[in-house]
Design a protein around this motif. Sequence first.
Motif, PDB file in Angstrom:
ATOM      1  N   GLY A   1       1.942   3.089   8.829  1.00 37.85           N
ATOM      2  CA  GLY A   1       1.641   4.506   9.111  1.00 37.85           C
ATOM      3  C   GLY A   1       0.929   5.166   7.934  1.00 37.85           C
ATOM      4  O   GLY A   1      -0.018   5.942   8.113  1.00 37.85           O
ATOM      5  N   CYS A   2       1.369   4.828   6.727  1.00 37.59           N
ATOM      6  CA  CYS A   2       0.716   5.374   5.528  1.00 37.59           C
ATOM      7  C   CYS A   2      -0.710   4.844   5.414  1.00 37.59           C
ATOM      8  O   CYS A   2      -1.626   5.588   5.038  1.00 37.59           O
ATOM      9  N   CYS A   3      -0.911   3.562   5.734  1.00 36.69           N
ATOM     10  CA  CYS A   3      -2.266   2.980   5.662  1.00 36.69           C
ATOM     11  C   CYS A   3      -3.198   3.670   6.668  1.00 36.69           C
ATOM     12  O   CYS A   3      -4.334   4.031   6.329  1.00 36.69           O
TER      13      CYS A   3
ATOM     14  N   HIS B   1       5.801   2.302  11.875  1.00 38.87           N
ATOM     15  CA  HIS B   1       6.543   1.992  10.650  1.00 38.87           C
ATOM     16  C   HIS B   1       5.865   2.617   9.434  1.00 38.87           C
ATOM     17  O   HIS B   1       4.650   2.792   9.406  1.00 38.87           O
ATOM     18  N   HIS B   2       6.700   2.912   8.427  1.00 42.81           N
ATOM     19  CA  HIS B   2       6.226   3.706   7.305  1.00 42.81           C
ATOM     20  C   HIS B   2       4.999   3.119   6.597  1.00 42.81           C
ATOM     21  O   HIS B   2       4.018   3.825   6.367  1.00 42.81           O
ATOM     22  N   GLY B   3       5.045   1.834   6.261  1.00 41.57           N
ATOM     23  CA  GLY B   3       3.955   1.230   5.496  1.00 41.57           C
ATOM     24  C   GLY B   3       2.634   1.292   6.247  1.00 41.57           C
ATOM     25  O   GLY B   3       1.629   1.801   5.740  1.00 41.57           O
TER      26      GLY B   3
ATOM     27  N   MET C   1       0.830  -1.218   0.000  1.00 46.63           N
ATOM     28  CA  MET C   1       0.000   0.000   0.000  1.00 46.63           C
ATOM     29  C   MET C   1       0.860   1.262   0.000  1.00 46.63           C
ATOM     30  O   MET C   1       0.437   2.303  -0.494  1.00 46.63           O
ATOM     31  N   ASP C   2       2.052   1.182   0.549  1.00 45.78           N
ATOM     32  CA  ASP C   2       2.971   2.326   0.445  1.00 45.78           C
ATOM     33  C   ASP C   2       3.150   2.646  -1.044  1.00 45.78           C
ATOM     34  O   ASP C   2       3.044   3.807  -1.466  1.00 45.78           O
ATOM     35  N   CYS C   3       3.351   1.605  -1.825  1.00 44.72           N
ATOM     36  CA  CYS C   3       3.509   1.782  -3.274  1.00 44.72           C
ATOM     37  C   CYS C   3       2.220   2.328  -3.904  1.00 44.72           C
ATOM     38  O   CYS C   3       2.265   3.275  -4.693  1.00 44.72           O
TER      39      CYS C   3
ATOM     40  N   ILE D   1      -0.082   4.057  -2.567  1.00 41.70           N
ATOM     41  CA  ILE D   1      -0.265   5.461  -2.153  1.00 41.70           C
ATOM     42  C   ILE D   1       0.715   6.384  -2.893  1.00 41.70           C
ATOM     43  O   ILE D   1       0.368   7.508  -3.255  1.00 41.70           O
ATOM     44  N   HIS D   2       1.940   5.897  -3.137  1.00 42.88           N
ATOM     45  CA  HIS D   2       2.866   6.700  -3.966  1.00 42.88           C
ATOM     46  C   HIS D   2       2.195   7.051  -5.292  1.00 42.88           C
ATOM     47  O   HIS D   2       2.272   8.181  -5.768  1.00 42.88           O
ATOM     48  N   CYS D   3       1.543   6.040  -5.891  1.00 44.27           N
ATOM     49  CA  CYS D   3       0.903   6.256  -7.205  1.00 44.27           C
ATOM     50  C   CYS D   3      -0.228   7.280  -7.103  1.00 44.27           C
ATOM     51  O   CYS D   3      -0.309   8.204  -7.908  1.00 44.27           O
TER      52      CYS D   3
ATOM     53  N   CYS E   1      -0.811  12.234   2.561  1.00 39.52           N
ATOM     54  CA  CYS E   1      -0.686  11.010   3.359  1.00 39.52           C
ATOM     55  C   CYS E   1       0.732  10.866   3.906  1.00 39.52           C
ATOM     56  O   CYS E   1       0.935  10.589   5.085  1.00 39.52           O
ATOM     57  N   HIS E   2       1.709  11.050   3.038  1.00 39.59           N
ATOM     58  CA  HIS E   2       3.093  10.907   3.501  1.00 39.59           C
ATOM     59  C   HIS E   2       3.453  11.987   4.516  1.00 39.59           C
ATOM     60  O   HIS E   2       4.133  11.722   5.495  1.00 39.59           O
ATOM     61  N   ALA E   3       2.985  13.207   4.283  1.00 42.60           N
ATOM     62  CA  ALA E   3       3.302  14.294   5.224  1.00 42.60           C
ATOM     63  C   ALA E   3       2.757  13.962   6.617  1.00 42.60           C
ATOM     64  O   ALA E   3       3.475  14.027   7.617  1.00 42.60           O
TER      65      ALA E   3
HETATM   66 FE   LIG Z   1       6.274   5.877   1.054  1.00 43.42          FE
END
Ligand SMILES: [Fe+2]
Length: 355
Positions: free
Chosen positions: A274-276, A270-272, A192-194, A196-198, A256-258
Amino acid sequence: MFRNFKLVPNIIFGRGCFAQLDEIIEPRRENSNAWAVFVVDEVFKGKDLEGRIPLHDKDMLLWVNVDDEPKTAYVDRLTLEVKDHADALPCAVIGIGGGSSMDLAKSISLMLTNEGSSTLYQGWDLIQNPAVYHAAVPTLSGTGAEVSRTAVLTGPEKKLGLNSDYTVFDQVVLDPELTADVPKEQHFYTGMDCYIHCIESLQGTYLNEFSKAYGEKSLDLCRQVFLDQHPDSADKLMMASFFGGMSIAYSQVGACHALSYGLSFVLGTHHGVGCCITFDVLEEYYPEGVKEFRTMMDKCGVDIPRGLTKDLSQGDIETMITVALGLDPLWENCLGKDWKSVMTRDKARSLFLRM
Ligand SMILES: [Fe+2]
């Protein structure tokens, strides 16, 4: 001004290509004293992969713990350990693991040739000297760390990467077989990190055809993995990660990343994941993306932690807001130049309180 974008010069892809790692590093071993350091996630201790690392007599196997995301103090300590291993610097630093292990390998390779603490280089283009040759072997797909020009570090004052052209890996080894044993939750969160990048790249104001080309293909691959559960998902997600990284490299991530940076600065999330957690409260900004994300979550039978901020002090919430709102380019990409009038501290607070 257009950015002159540094790319990873050498990439090998395919099931089983990890077996070629020794021959890939061989040209770096210019004399009999040359040695390499393998920076490896300690979850592989005693596993099959440990026995497959092509270690030579003088090489160093540096196990790293990534229970916490990389901190500047940890990078400084590991760099000293590597310096103490021999009189000369290593000829290669090879990171084997997920985003955190890859970022540690990047950071060590940079700090071996740049004086002082890594805290001095958190920011953009502060690195003075080229790094030691460094290579990545991702064992987890999604972060895009294998292609990015940053090594994300949490310091005493900020969570900010070592962003520079010197940070970019010299070699990436993409072997989808290595991701076979990733636990279900981890697979989803990092995937999902990926995704969300998209979404953040494709819906951003910084979007251009370069980012769009990579972002659209990456998004298509994410859908094949998480909606269709395609049998070649490991291969597809590995390429989605790479392409997603390429997409944000020439545009930017967004809200989302901010916000997730603020969350993880205070809670160490953790990043992944956390982004979710963050993305799930952003339907106002990414309505279709959040809807599809929830469908993917259902299909994968994974849930996200909730109620993380309910017992936090006001001070902690304010710190989260300050860290998140400090990331100007991410907000500008998401909301445009006038973002400060939209994403006020009150608005950010209300979002954090829903997590
Ligand atoms: Fe990311």
